[in-house]
Design a protein around this motif. Structure first.
Motif, PDB file in Angstrom:
ATOM      1  N   TYR A 170      39.953  37.811  37.933  1.00 19.76           N
ATOM      2  CA  TYR A 170      40.440  38.831  38.367  1.00 19.76           C
ATOM      3  C   TYR A 170      41.837  37.841  38.018  1.00 19.76           C
ATOM      4  N   ASP A 237      45.252  48.270  41.591  1.00 25.32           N
ATOM      5  CA  ASP A 237      46.053  48.350  40.268  1.00 25.32           C
ATOM      6  C   ASP A 237      46.500  49.401  39.845  1.00 25.32           C
ATOM      7  N   VAL A 238      47.299  49.194  38.310  1.00 22.86           N
ATOM      8  CA  VAL A 238      47.210  50.959  37.796  1.00 22.86           C
ATOM      9  C   VAL A 238      45.693  51.408  37.520  1.00 22.86           C
ATOM     10  N   GLU A 239      45.356  50.226  37.221  1.00 21.04           N
ATOM     11  CA  GLU A 239      43.537  50.884  36.456  1.00 21.04           C
ATOM     12  C   GLU A 239      42.820  51.160  37.734  1.00 21.04           C
ATOM     13  N   ARG A 241      41.604  49.572  40.757  1.00 16.48           N
ATOM     14  CA  ARG A 241      41.177  48.525  40.851  1.00 16.48           C
ATOM     15  C   ARG A 241      41.097  48.121  42.369  1.00 16.48           C
TER      16      ARG A 241
END
Length: 281
Positions: A170, A237-239, A241
């Protein structure tokens, strides 16, 4: 109920003298010979009593120096409120000069960064079964382990300690995030993630209490019997994850955790439905 060991009885007596002020900061403790005679015990027993007090951080000395009562240590309260991570996020988009002088220690303890000595140690490791499950990644995935500590320059008391794990994949696009010499990072970990295009949207936290080791009590200047609070956090996070998993430790005797939960208003439809149901009853 068993009998309290003699060395603990001696330690209890000396601890009471310190608490009552009979023994003041800087005063020497009774010698091993004096304790041995007063308690009709072996020298080893008296030494074990002194060692108990030393492990508790109540006395100083050792290596040929007579043990003396340690002076009171200033301990800064820590306040963990549910809005401070949003403040950290807001700080990410601020100018670098502003990020340099505002960090987690100021937001939680109100202590200027300049008054603290910070250290950071990074190392590459691999996800074990538990970590793999947390991140939703295969076991053995490469992680960056990051250990942080802040100590107050004047008192020498530990202010913060935490360890975090981030999947290498990441953050490896920014080599600066793999080098602990870049710490302290202006804007903290949220800004670090921002540099590789990661925006955090949620923090999931849990708190457990454990007993600290004698060494931890000394570093934090904690009283005997006070538990340590371990705050376990997942950064999402915004995804969706989990991009970072961390554990921070705080002494329970100076930590205040504030949580605010906002409740939704009942809608007119819900109120009308409840009224109809009550009328039919």
């Amino acid at each position: 109920m068993g009998t309290v060991p003699v060395h603990h009885q001696i330690a209890d007596e000396l601890r009471s003298r310190i608490a009552s002020g009979q023994l003041q900061p800087g005063d020497k403790l009774p010698t091993i010979a004096e304790l041995t005679k007063a308690w009709d015990c072996a020298p080893l027993t008296a030494r074990k009593a002194i060692e108990v007090l030393r492990e508790e951080g109540r006395i100083t000395g050792g290596r040929g120096k007579a043990p003396t009562v340690r002076g009171a240590t200033a301990r800064t309260p820590i306040r963990l409120a549910d809005g401070w991570t949003q403040k950290q996020k807001d700080l990410v988009l601020r100018p670098a000069e502003e990020r340099k002088v505002m960090g987690a220690i100021e937001l939680t303890a109100g202590v200027p960064i300049a008054e603290c000595e910070s250290t950071a140690k990074y190392r590459e490791t691999e996800a074990n079964a538990e970590q793999a499950e947390i991140f939703g990644l295969p076991e053995g995935t490469k992680l960056i382990e990051r250990v942080y500590e802040m100590v107050h320059k004047t008192t020498g008391v530990r202010m913060t300690w935490s360890v975090s794990y981030i999947p290498l994949q990441y953050i490896e696009s920014n080599p600066e995030l793999l080098d602990d010499s870049n710490e302290p990072w202006p804007g903290g970990h949220q800004h670090q993630l921002y540099t590789v295009g990661i925006e955090l949207i949620e923090f999931s936290r849990s708190v457990i209490a454990v007993q600290p080791t004698p060494g931890e009590r000394q570093k934090w200047a904690m009283e005997v019997g006070t538990p340590m609070l371990h705050t376990l956090s997942k950064s999402i996070d915004v995804e969706g994850r989990v991009v970072e998993y961390s554990e921070a430790r705080y002494p329970a005797d100076r930590t205040e955790i504030r949580m605010t939960e906002h409740l939704k208003r009942w809608t007119p439809e819900q109120l009308a439905e409840a009224a109809d149901a009550a009328g039919d009853a």
